[in-house]
Design a protein around this motif. Structure first.
Motif, PDB file in Angstrom:
ATOM      1  N   ALA A  41      -4.002 -33.212  36.381  1.00 54.55           N
ATOM      2  CA  ALA A  41      -2.778 -32.533  36.814  1.00 54.55           C
ATOM      3  C   ALA A  41      -2.563 -31.300  35.950  1.00 54.55           C
ATOM      4  CB  ALA A  41      -1.586 -33.489  36.707  1.00 54.55           C
ATOM      5  N   ASP A  42      -1.616 -30.448  36.352  1.00 60.50           N
ATOM      6  CA  ASP A  42      -1.329 -29.204  35.639  1.00 60.50           C
ATOM      7  C   ASP A  42       0.146 -29.131  35.266  1.00 60.50           C
ATOM      8  OD1 ASP A  42      -3.835 -27.348  35.751  1.00 60.50           O
ATOM      9  OD2 ASP A  42      -3.704 -28.210  37.757  1.00 60.50           O
ATOM     10  N   ARG A  43       0.410 -28.494  34.149  1.00 59.92           N
ATOM     11  CA  ARG A  43       1.790 -28.292  33.698  1.00 59.92           C
ATOM     12  C   ARG A  43       2.271 -26.896  34.103  1.00 59.92           C
ATOM     13  NH1 ARG A  43       2.915 -32.637  30.699  1.00 59.92           N
ATOM     14  NH2 ARG A  43       1.207 -33.640  29.526  1.00 59.92           N
ATOM     15  N   LEU A  44       3.519 -26.814  34.486  1.00 64.73           N
ATOM     16  CA  LEU A  44       4.101 -25.548  34.912  1.00 64.73           C
ATOM     17  C   LEU A  44       3.965 -24.485  33.827  1.00 64.73           C
ATOM     18  CD1 LEU A  44       5.803 -23.849  36.896  1.00 64.73           C
ATOM     19  CD2 LEU A  44       7.840 -24.849  35.835  1.00 64.73           C
ATOM     20  N   GLY A  45       4.258 -24.840  32.585  1.00 59.56           N
ATOM     21  CA  GLY A  45       4.182 -23.869  31.504  1.00 59.56           C
ATOM     22  C   GLY A  45       2.785 -23.319  31.317  1.00 59.56           C
ATOM     23  N   THR A  46       1.786 -24.181  31.398  1.00 58.05           N
ATOM     24  CA  THR A  46       0.401 -23.745  31.225  1.00 58.05           C
ATOM     25  C   THR A  46      -0.026 -22.813  32.345  1.00 58.05           C
ATOM     26  OG1 THR A  46      -0.135 -25.819  30.102  1.00 58.05           O
ATOM     27  CG2 THR A  46      -1.971 -24.537  30.964  1.00 58.05           C
ATOM     28  N   LEU A  47       0.294 -23.176  33.586  1.00 59.82           N
ATOM     29  CA  LEU A  47      -0.087 -22.325  34.711  1.00 59.82           C
ATOM     30  C   LEU A  47       0.670 -21.003  34.710  1.00 59.82           C
ATOM     31  CD1 LEU A  47      -0.540 -24.785  37.713  1.00 59.82           C
ATOM     32  CD2 LEU A  47      -2.287 -23.489  36.503  1.00 59.82           C
ATOM     33  N   THR A  48       1.917 -21.023  34.252  1.00 59.22           N
ATOM     34  CA  THR A  48       2.678 -19.774  34.160  1.00 59.22           C
ATOM     35  C   THR A  48       1.970 -18.799  33.228  1.00 59.22           C
ATOM     36  OG1 THR A  48       4.776 -20.901  34.588  1.00 59.22           O
ATOM     37  CG2 THR A  48       4.898 -18.759  33.516  1.00 59.22           C
ATOM     38  N   ALA A 106       1.377 -42.613  31.240  1.00 64.28           N
ATOM     39  CA  ALA A 106       1.341 -41.320  31.933  1.00 64.28           C
ATOM     40  C   ALA A 106       2.030 -40.214  31.153  1.00 64.28           C
ATOM     41  CB  ALA A 106       1.970 -41.458  33.316  1.00 64.28           C
ATOM     42  N   PHE A 107       2.899 -40.567  30.221  1.00 65.17           N
ATOM     43  CA  PHE A 107       3.603 -39.537  29.457  1.00 65.17           C
ATOM     44  C   PHE A 107       2.660 -38.717  28.584  1.00 65.17           C
ATOM     45  CE2 PHE A 107       7.270 -42.359  30.275  1.00 65.17           C
ATOM     46  CZ  PHE A 107       8.180 -41.420  30.722  1.00 65.17           C
ATOM     47  N   ASP A 108       1.550 -39.285  28.180  1.00 70.08           N
ATOM     48  CA  ASP A 108       0.697 -38.660  27.171  1.00 70.08           C
ATOM     49  C   ASP A 108      -0.639 -38.177  27.718  1.00 70.08           C
ATOM     50  OD1 ASP A 108       2.594 -39.267  25.087  1.00 70.08           O
ATOM     51  OD2 ASP A 108       1.894 -41.353  25.201  1.00 70.08           O
ATOM     52  N   THR A 109      -0.700 -37.906  29.016  1.00 67.99           N
ATOM     53  CA  THR A 109      -1.967 -37.498  29.605  1.00 67.99           C
ATOM     54  C   THR A 109      -1.737 -36.517  30.749  1.00 67.99           C
ATOM     55  OG1 THR A 109      -4.008 -38.333  30.635  1.00 67.99           O
ATOM     56  CG2 THR A 109      -1.946 -39.409  31.258  1.00 67.99           C
ATOM     57  N   VAL A 110      -2.805 -35.814  31.125  1.00 65.55           N
ATOM     58  CA  VAL A 110      -2.784 -35.005  32.350  1.00 65.55           C
ATOM     59  C   VAL A 110      -3.777 -35.572  33.357  1.00 65.55           C
ATOM     60  CG1 VAL A 110      -2.025 -32.891  31.213  1.00 65.55           C
ATOM     61  CG2 VAL A 110      -4.484 -33.351  31.443  1.00 65.55           C
ATOM     62  N   SER A 111      -4.318 -36.741  33.065  1.00 65.53           N
ATOM     63  CA  SER A 111      -5.282 -37.385  33.955  1.00 65.53           C
ATOM     64  C   SER A 111      -4.604 -38.504  34.724  1.00 65.53           C
ATOM     65  CB  SER A 111      -6.454 -37.955  33.150  1.00 65.53           C
ATOM     66  OG  SER A 111      -7.123 -36.930  32.433  1.00 65.53           O
ATOM     67  N   TYR A 112      -5.073 -38.738  35.947  1.00 67.69           N
ATOM     68  CA  TYR A 112      -4.526 -39.821  36.751  1.00 67.69           C
ATOM     69  C   TYR A 112      -5.539 -40.210  37.819  1.00 67.69           C
ATOM     70  CZ  TYR A 112      -3.535 -36.434  40.483  1.00 67.69           C
ATOM     71  OH  TYR A 112      -3.651 -35.488  41.463  1.00 67.69           O
ATOM     72  N   ALA A 170       1.834 -32.369  36.186  1.00 65.67           N
ATOM     73  CA  ALA A 170       1.534 -33.202  35.020  1.00 65.67           C
ATOM     74  C   ALA A 170       2.797 -33.649  34.292  1.00 65.67           C
ATOM     75  CB  ALA A 170       0.617 -32.448  34.054  1.00 65.67           C
ATOM     76  N   ASP A 171       3.881 -32.915  34.448  1.00 68.10           N
ATOM     77  CA  ASP A 171       5.128 -33.275  33.786  1.00 68.10           C
ATOM     78  C   ASP A 171       5.877 -34.388  34.504  1.00 68.10           C
ATOM     79  OD1 ASP A 171       4.898 -31.417  31.675  1.00 68.10           O
ATOM     80  OD2 ASP A 171       5.586 -29.805  32.988  1.00 68.10           O
ATOM     81  N   ALA A 172       5.320 -34.864  35.617  1.00 70.18           N
ATOM     82  CA  ALA A 172       5.995 -35.919  36.383  1.00 70.18           C
ATOM     83  C   ALA A 172       5.058 -37.082  36.706  1.00 70.18           C
ATOM     84  CB  ALA A 172       6.561 -35.349  37.681  1.00 70.18           C
ATOM     85  N   LEU A 173       3.975 -37.222  35.947  1.00 73.33           N
ATOM     86  CA  LEU A 173       3.007 -38.269  36.259  1.00 73.33           C
ATOM     87  C   LEU A 173       3.575 -39.681  36.097  1.00 73.33           C
ATOM     88  CD1 LEU A 173      -0.356 -36.950  34.779  1.00 73.33           C
ATOM     89  CD2 LEU A 173       0.340 -37.065  37.171  1.00 73.33           C
ATOM     90  N   ALA A 174       4.623 -39.824  35.304  1.00 73.92           N
ATOM     91  CA  ALA A 174       5.208 -41.155  35.112  1.00 73.92           C
ATOM     92  C   ALA A 174       6.141 -41.556  36.244  1.00 73.92           C
ATOM     93  CB  ALA A 174       5.959 -41.211  33.782  1.00 73.92           C
TER      94      ALA A 174
END
Length: 233
Positions: free
Chosen positions: A163-170, A147-153, A128-132
Motif C-alpha cells: 500500500a502507499d501513504r498519502l504523504g509519501t506519494l505527495t 497492520a499499523f506497522d506495515t505497508v504490506s497486506y 497504507a494509513d488505513a490498513l487496520a
C-alpha cells in the motif's frame, strides 16, 4: 471514482475537448470504454493477457465509432517510454496498479513524462494509513494490530501486495513534476462488503454517501483506497 475523475477533467479542460487518454493497467477496460464513449481517444496498456482478451472482447461489442477511438497494447506500464513519446497524452490513468509494483517511483516518473503540460495524472492506490480498518471492523484484532506497522497486506485475491501513504506519494508527485492537485477517498463505508454482494435498492443514496465521505475529512483519510490527481507543471 469515475465521478471524481470526471470532476477533475471538467475542471481542467474545455467542455467538448477530445482528450488523449492513456490507461495504464487498463484491466478489462471499464474506464477506457467509459471515456471512449464520452468522445475521448483512449490507449489502454495492459500486461495480463487474460485482461487484454477481456478488454478486446468488451470493445468488440461497442459501436464502430467507439471502437475506432480505443487502442489496446499488451505491455508493461513501466515501459511507456518504449511505446510513446513524452507529452503524448492529456490524461494518464494508473488505477489499481501501484500495489503490485515494489518500487513505484520509476513507474510514476515515466507516467509523468507521458503528460503534456497541464495534463492530469490519476492514481488509485491502497491506503497504507488505513490498513487496520478492514480487519478491525471485521473483528480480526490481531491482524488489525499488525497492520499499523506495515505497508504490506494480502489482498482479496490472496496475493501479497503493498500500500502507499498519502504523504509519501505527495512528495513523489512533487518530485516528478506533477504535484498533487486533489485527492479523494474511495470505499470509505463499503470496503467490508463481501465480494459479489447484491447491489442495494438504494444504491444511488449509497453512492452519494460514499462520494460525500470521499471528499470530506476525516472520513477520506480512512478510506480503503486513495484517488490522487496530479497536474503536470
Amino acid at each position: 471514482m469515475a465521478r471524481q475523475l470526471d470532476e477533475q477533467i471538467a475542471g481542467r479542460f474545455p467542455v467538448g475537448q477530445r482528450l488523449r487518454v492513456l490507461d495504464v493497467g487498463m484491466g478489462q477496460g471499464t474506464q477506457a470504454l467509459r471515456l471512449a464513449r464520452a468522445g475521448h481517444q483512449v490507449t489502454g496498456l495492459e500486461q495480463d493477457s487474460t485482461m487484454v482478451a477481456a478488454a478486446r472482447g468488451a470493445l468488440s461489442e461497442e459501436p464502430e465509432g467507439i471502437r475506432e477511438r480505443v487502442r489496446i497494447i499488451e505491455g508493461d506500464g513501466r515501459d511507456t517510454g518504449v511505446h510513446f513519446l513524452p507529452g503524448s497524452f492529456d490524461v494518464v490513468l494508473c488505477h489499481g496498479v501501484l500495489m503490485y509494483v515494489e518500487e513505484p517511483d520509476p513507474l510514476l516518473a515515466g507516467l509523468a513524462r507521458m503528460l503534456a503540460h497541464g495534463g492530469l495524472l490519476s492514481l488509485l492506490v491502497r491506503n497504507a494509513d488505513a490498513l487496520a480498518m478492514r480487519p478491525g471492523l471485521s473483528g480480526d484484532w490481531a491482524s488489525a494490530l499488525s497492520a499499523f506497522d506495515t505497508v504490506s497486506y494480502t489482498n482479496r485475491l490472496g496475493l501479497d501486495v503493498r500500500a502507499d501513504r498519502l504523504g509519501t506519494l505527495t512528495a513523489t508527485l512533487a518530485g516528478i513534476g506533477a504535484p498533487l492537485h486533489a485527492w479523494y477517498g474511495v470505499r470509505v463505508f463499503t470496503d467490508t462488503a463481501a465480494d459479489g454482494a447484491e447491489i442495494p435498492a438504494d444504491a444511488q443514496t449509497l453512492l452519494a454517501a460514499e462520494e460525500r465521505a470521499g471528499r470530506t475529512d476525516p472520513y477520506r483519510g480512512v478510506a480503503a483506497l486513495l484517488h490522487l490527481c496530479g497536474v503536470r507543471g
